[in-house]
Design an enzyme around this catalytic site. Structure first.
Site, PDB file in Angstrom:
ATOM      1  N   LEU A 143      10.805 103.335 -48.483  1.00  0.00           N
ATOM      2  CA  LEU A 143      11.368 104.821 -48.558  1.00  0.00           C
ATOM      3  C   LEU A 143      12.507 104.426 -49.632  1.00  0.00           C
ATOM      4  O   LEU A 143      13.229 103.400 -49.501  1.00  0.00           O
ATOM      5  CB  LEU A 143      11.888 105.229 -47.414  1.00  0.00           C
ATOM      6  N   ASP A 144      12.648 105.209 -50.621  1.00  0.00           N
ATOM      7  CA  ASP A 144      13.977 105.440 -51.395  1.00  0.00           C
ATOM      8  C   ASP A 144      15.052 105.392 -50.817  1.00  0.00           C
ATOM      9  O   ASP A 144      15.254 105.915 -49.810  1.00  0.00           O
ATOM     10  CB  ASP A 144      13.773 106.950 -52.549  1.00  0.00           C
ATOM     11  N   PRO A 145      16.284 104.951 -51.373  1.00  0.00           N
ATOM     12  CA  PRO A 145      17.642 105.346 -50.929  1.00  0.00           C
ATOM     13  C   PRO A 145      17.849 106.780 -50.740  1.00  0.00           C
ATOM     14  O   PRO A 145      18.549 107.048 -49.751  1.00  0.00           O
ATOM     15  CB  PRO A 145      18.494 104.703 -51.934  1.00  0.00           C
TER      16      PRO A 145
END
Length: 404
Positions: free
Chosen positions: A78-80
């Protein structure tokens, strides 16, 4: 608390915003390694290494003295920017993480209209603006219909790829168009609905403040013109056998750790590197031909013929919160971009949450809250123990069902 039982398996962690997936693994490691819950696992691993080293005298000293960490990995980055379900494996559970890369996932995303960035989300730099006064909930409802079912989706045209050893954003700074092919690929959207509509002036979702430099905007506009000439969404069943190819490149560099929250990742292990980035699509090809400018006409799903402009009558753009259940390899940020295109506007992804991955959801009895780790083992310990025990029971049930 745990006796001598060895706890292993798969559990989900609720990842907060501004934290990378690799950060979550490091955080788990820092709490699991010195814990009483995983002491039997550490001791068992140490004993296994000692037995193995006795058979391999050449490496015995090095292996015995090597620091022992709890084996931990995650199944899908998951992206930041993104929050939500991050599936993690402990011990032998890491061997099951590949099963979660190809499963369906459910997301909730907020899309803001009127601008687009080099990353298709709010962490990038603005490369184009568009009209949005004509965008309505009814128009969005109508436009979403073309994205349901089996469709061909183009990955984002901006990336941090290299061509002939040179990063694409470096070409952009020089005003060049490095040729590269990005192929559409089949994905499936089994559910796509509006959760909430935000009229201008009723929400806090904003465009990013940073504008891309003019030389990068110039290259970006040429790439976007090529994208404008493509159909917004093509049914996978109707797609021609020959491969659809878009010659394009990157105008700017994206942060390495925020390329694609929805892109499938190889299983992580305890040997986490600082770079939590998603790899480039496997079918990227570098061409020796120079990319040519494509027609700039943009098909719109709405009846508006208003040209794209940076001036709008409303001080704040509308936004929409949508939920979707999608197959492996789906790009949520591409959906945001394509939705803006379908409406004769621009759009970017402002928020993203993964609410389900396989059987794991955000329900409190199915996920470990990230903040619980700082509360101490007396808080997170019983929860993790319960999750791993439930995973073990599920594996036993599945094994019995498979043998019957």
């Amino acid at each position: 608390m745990s006796g001598e039982k060895i706890y292993e398996g798969v559990l989900a962690v609720h990842k907060p915003q501004s934290v990378t997936s690799a950060d979550v693994i490091r955080k788990l490691q820092s709490h699991f390694k010195p814990s009483e819950l995983f002491r039997p696992w550490i001791e068992h691993e140490r004993a296994e290494r000692a037995r193995s080293s006795s058979r391999e005298a050449k490496f015995s000293r090095k292996r015995r003295n090597k620091n022992i960490d709890v084996k931990i990995g995650h199944g899908g980055t998951l992206d930041p920017l993104a929050t939500g379900v991050l599936v993690t494996g402990v011990g032998k559970g890491t061997k099951q993480l590949n099963d979660f890369l190809g499963c369906t996932k459910t997301y909730e995303a907020v899309v803001v209209f009127g601008a687009e960035t080099d990353s298709y989300d709010r962490v990038g730099k603005i490369v184009r603006r568009g009209p949005y006064a004509h965008v309505t909930r009814e128009g969005v409802e109508k436009a979403l219909a073309q994205f349901r079912g089996k469709i061909m989706q183009h990955p984002p045209i901006f990336s941090a790829l290299k061509v002939k050893g040179k990063k694409l954003y470096e070409y952009a700074r020089e005003g060049q168009l490095p040729p590269i092919e990005i192929q559409a690929r089949p994905v499936e959207v089994s559910n796509l609905e509006i959760l909430e509509w935000y009229e201008p002036g009723t929400h806090e979702h904003k465009w990013p403040e940073e504008e891309a430099p003019e030389e990068e905007k110039s290259v970006a506009e040429k790439l976007l013109a090529k994208d404008d000439a493509l159909p917004v969404a093509v049914s996978a069943e109707e797609n021609q056998p020959e491969k659809q190819v878009l010659e394009t490149s990157s105008a700017t560099k994206r942060p390495a750790e925020s390329q694609e929250e929805e892109k499938e990742q190889p299983t992580a292990t305890t040997e986490v590197t600082p770079d939590d980035s998603a790899p480039a699509p496997k079918k990227q090809k570098v061409s020796d031909d120079t990319a040519q400018d494509a027609p700039t006409e943009q098909p719109a799903a709405t009846e508006t013929s208003e040209p794209k402009t940076e001036s709008n009558e409303n001080p704040q753009p509308p936004a929409v919160k949508i939920t979707m259940t999608v197959s492996s390899g789906f790009y949520v940020r591409s959906l945001a971009h394509d939705l803006g295109k379908a409406l004769g506007s621009c759009a970017l992804m402002s928020e993203l949450s993964r609410t389900r991955q396989a059987d794991f959801t955000l329900d409190s009895d199915k996920i470990l809250e990230y903040k619980d780790l700082d509360a101490g083992e007396e808080v997170w310990g019983p929860k993790v123990q319960g999750f791993l025990e439930e995973w073990e029971k599920k594996r036993e049930r599945d094994a019995r069902a498979g043998s019957s």
